[in-house]
Scaffold this active site. Structure first.
Site, PDB file in Angstrom:
ATOM      1  N   SER A 123      -9.780   1.839   2.954  1.00 25.69           N
ATOM      2  CA  SER A 123      -8.884   2.626   2.139  1.00 25.69           C
ATOM      3  C   SER A 123      -7.865   1.800   1.364  1.00 25.69           C
ATOM      4  CB  SER A 123      -8.145   3.648   3.009  1.00 25.69           C
ATOM      5  OG  SER A 123      -7.289   2.983   3.915  1.00 25.69           O
ATOM      6  N   SER A 172     -10.079  -0.535   7.142  1.00 23.02           N
ATOM      7  CA  SER A 172      -9.461  -0.328   5.828  1.00 23.02           C
ATOM      8  C   SER A 172      -8.731  -1.530   5.236  1.00 23.02           C
ATOM      9  CB  SER A 172      -8.494   0.859   5.879  1.00 23.02           C
ATOM     10  OG  SER A 172      -9.186   2.059   5.820  1.00 23.02           O
ATOM     11  N   LYS A 192       0.860  -1.184   0.000  1.00 22.98           N
ATOM     12  CA  LYS A 192       0.000   0.000   0.000  1.00 22.98           C
ATOM     13  C   LYS A 192       0.897   1.235   0.000  1.00 22.98           C
ATOM     14  CE  LYS A 192      -3.891   1.975   2.645  1.00 22.98           C
ATOM     15  NZ  LYS A 192      -4.772   1.800   3.832  1.00 22.98           N
TER      16      LYS A 192
END
Lengths: 484, 95
Positions: free
Chosen positions: A151, A175, A76
């Protein structure tokens, strides 16, 4: 090759069926050929990946390989990666090349994992649909008109489309678990403090925790083994030893006490999602688990509590983006105040600005007691409900999300509608507990997740409970159409 | 509770955020919705509750007061918008 789990790919490498370079090339080519459709990556790093793969092959040849050596993954874009752009999904950091590695990046690289690139995400991890990214929304590989969740939406889409066999994520209010549920993956958030936050760009420091998005619970155990552990560079890192998570897999769960809180099955829960969760509970009954009702009476306070605590911490954390030392600076500032205000006003997107302002408001003179202090009290009530439940049961189960993936653009008009999508995941972060979402069925062709919540530092049992379900079901091996 | 455009301007200034005038109304609407939503916390009975400091009741760790970081100034300044002679440049603050 791309439909294999990390554990299966590791066996292939060990038996010499393919080299890490061949394996990495396969995923590099897939990203190159297919990511235009999903927008899962902000920065693919193919040359670096192939270089790391060749180093891994040498390590394997020398007999110095660990269980993860030579396996590719995606990070990420919240994890600082030395020499690589680390944007956090924001215009603010579009020009930021990290001068250091996050502990998570460092540890997985030391274990020999190969980084395919950096994945798309909601700006500064603030969002539940990946629509707040400066780099545009990510599409759900199961239906490209739907969001992948957020997210960690880029990480989820990358693994779901098998552009990477695994990815890292971060979970502040759901997330990791929510995007995993919406894309048919296993999403694991360890206990708060279990994995170092060093080099993980901070959103809400008392809630943020790094974890994994993988095909299986076994893969989550493999990666967490390498990621977890005390780090003196993170002041909230837990000083707890890391047990052998793989050894915990395969234990019989006969007699396991599963608590099912009726508060997770409210009127907002989609009927078919509920059915999938009920069916999953039946699987556990057949495995000899004992299911009983337990209550989390303050659960309804968790979303409002979160939307005081998280924005308060975010408004403080994001003050470091000032247009002076790194990141975006506005053109021709007329004075220092203008430089601060315009760099931040132009560098942050709308959702980030809303949260910074919400946080500033709840911390401001005259409102602190009514909002921030009150939220830290309701947070305690929520945490204590979980402690009480864990006196009676070993794990808690329920749905991960109220519905399967929703449409891109469907919930962007009203922030509260978007916030309520995390209604089942948020309380876990407020309490600091570990939790995993496992694929539990398809509703209208879209995946839904079963959420399993464990006690503090009980990751081994939690992953085994997830693993036992995956020994009985194949939801985690289902692929979106066209991924073959 | 409803936030006025002036409240939004004030909060934005405290947060050092420039909000364009044409967007103020929309932020006022959204922030009012958020504040209304979190207002329900006020109804919870918390008289006997101590505010939580850490979910696992951990105390802040201390370390010895010794230098642990090396100097990385030149490397770090490669990310800076403007530097000169090892210093970060900002608009003049003293006339």
């Amino acid at each position: 090759m791309h439909d294999k789990t990390l554990a299966e790919l590791a066996a292939g490498l060990k038996q010499g069926e393919f080299s890490s370079e061949e394996l990495t090339r396969h995923f590099v080519d897939r990203i190159e050929a297919r990511d235009d459709r999903y927008n899962a990556f902000i920065t693919p790093t193919p040359e670096r990946a192939l270089e790391q793969a060749r180093a891994a092959d040498r390590r394997i040849a020398e007999g110095n390989a660990g269980p993860l050596t030579g396996l590719p993954l995606a990070h990420k874009d919240i994890f600082c990666t030395r020499g690589v752009k680390t944007s956090c999904g924001s215009k603010m950091l579009d020009n930021f090349v990290s001068p250091y590695d996050a502990t998570v990046v460092e540890k997985l690289a030391e274990a020999g994992m190969v980084t395919l690139g950096k994945t798309n995400m909601d700006e500064f991890a603030m969002g539940s649909s990946n629509e707040t990214s400066y780099y545009g929304p990510v599409k759900n590989p199961w239906d490209e008109s739907k969001v992948p969740g957020g997210s960690s939406g880029g990480s989820a889409a990358a693994v779901a489309a098998r552009l990477a066999p695994a990815a890292t994520g971060t979970d502040t209010g759901g997330s990791i678990r929510q995007p995993a549920a919406l894309t048919g993956l296993t999403g694991f958030k360890p206990t708060y403090g279990r994995v170092s936050r060093y080099g993980m760009i901070a959103f809400a420091s008392s809630l943020d925790q790094a974890g994994t998005l993988t095909i299986s619970a076994e893969d989550a155990a493999l990666m967490t083994q390498a990621m977890a552990g005390f780090d003196e560079r993170d002041s909230t890192s837990a000083q707890e030893s890391v047990p052998d998570y793989l050894a915990a897999l395969g234990q019989d769960i006969k007699g396991l006490k599963i608590g099912v809180p009726p508060e997770f099955f409210d009127e907002g829960l989609d009927a078919d999602t509920r059915k999938a969760v009920d069916d999953a509970l039946d699987v556990y009954r057949q495995l000899g688990a004992e299911i009983r009702e337990v209550h989390l009476p303050h659960l309804d306070l968790s979303v409002p509590t979160y939307y005081v605590v998280a924005p308060a911490e975010c408004s403080s954390n994001l003050s470091r983006f000032d247009g002076v030392r790194f990141g975006y600076r506005c053109e021709n500032p007329k004075d220092l105040l203008d430089l601060y205000e315009r760099s931040r006003g132009e560098g942050f997107g709308a959702e980030v600005k809303r949260r910074v302002m919400t946080g500033t408001y709840v911390l401001s003179a005259g409102y602190y007691d009514a909002y921030y202090l009150q939220a830290q009290k309701t947070r305690k009530l929520i945490r204590d409900d979980f402690l009480k439940a864990f006196e009676e049961v070993d794990v808690l189960m329920g749905p991960t999300t109220p519905t399967p993936a929703f449409g891109i653009g469907e919930k962007t008009d009203d922030p509260i509608t978007m916030y309520l999508n995390d209604i089942y995941t948020i309380a876990v972060n407020l309490a600091g507990l570990p939790a995993v979402s496992v694929p539990a069925g398809l509703v209208g062709g879209l995946p839904v997740g079963l959420q399993i919540i464990g006690n503090f530092f009980d990751e081994g049992r939690l992953l085994n409970v997830a693993h036992q379900f995956q020994q009985q079901t194949d939801w985690h091996r289902r692929l979106p159409e066209g991924i073959e | 509770m409803s936030l006025s455009p002036d409240d939004v301007r004030h909060i934005a200034h405290l947060a050092r955020l420039r909000i364009e005038e044409q967007d103020i109304q929309e932020y006022a609407g959204n922030l009012s919705r958020i504040v209304d939503f979190v207002d329900q916390l006020g109804k919870a009975d918390t008289d006997a509750v101590t505010p939580m400091a850490h979910p696992l009741e951990m105390a802040q760790r201390l370390r010895d007061d010794v230098v642990t970081e090396e100097n990385h100034r030149d490397e770090y300044q490669q990310n800076a918008p403007a530097t000169e002679a090892g210093l970060y440049l900002v608009p003049r603050v003293i006339e």
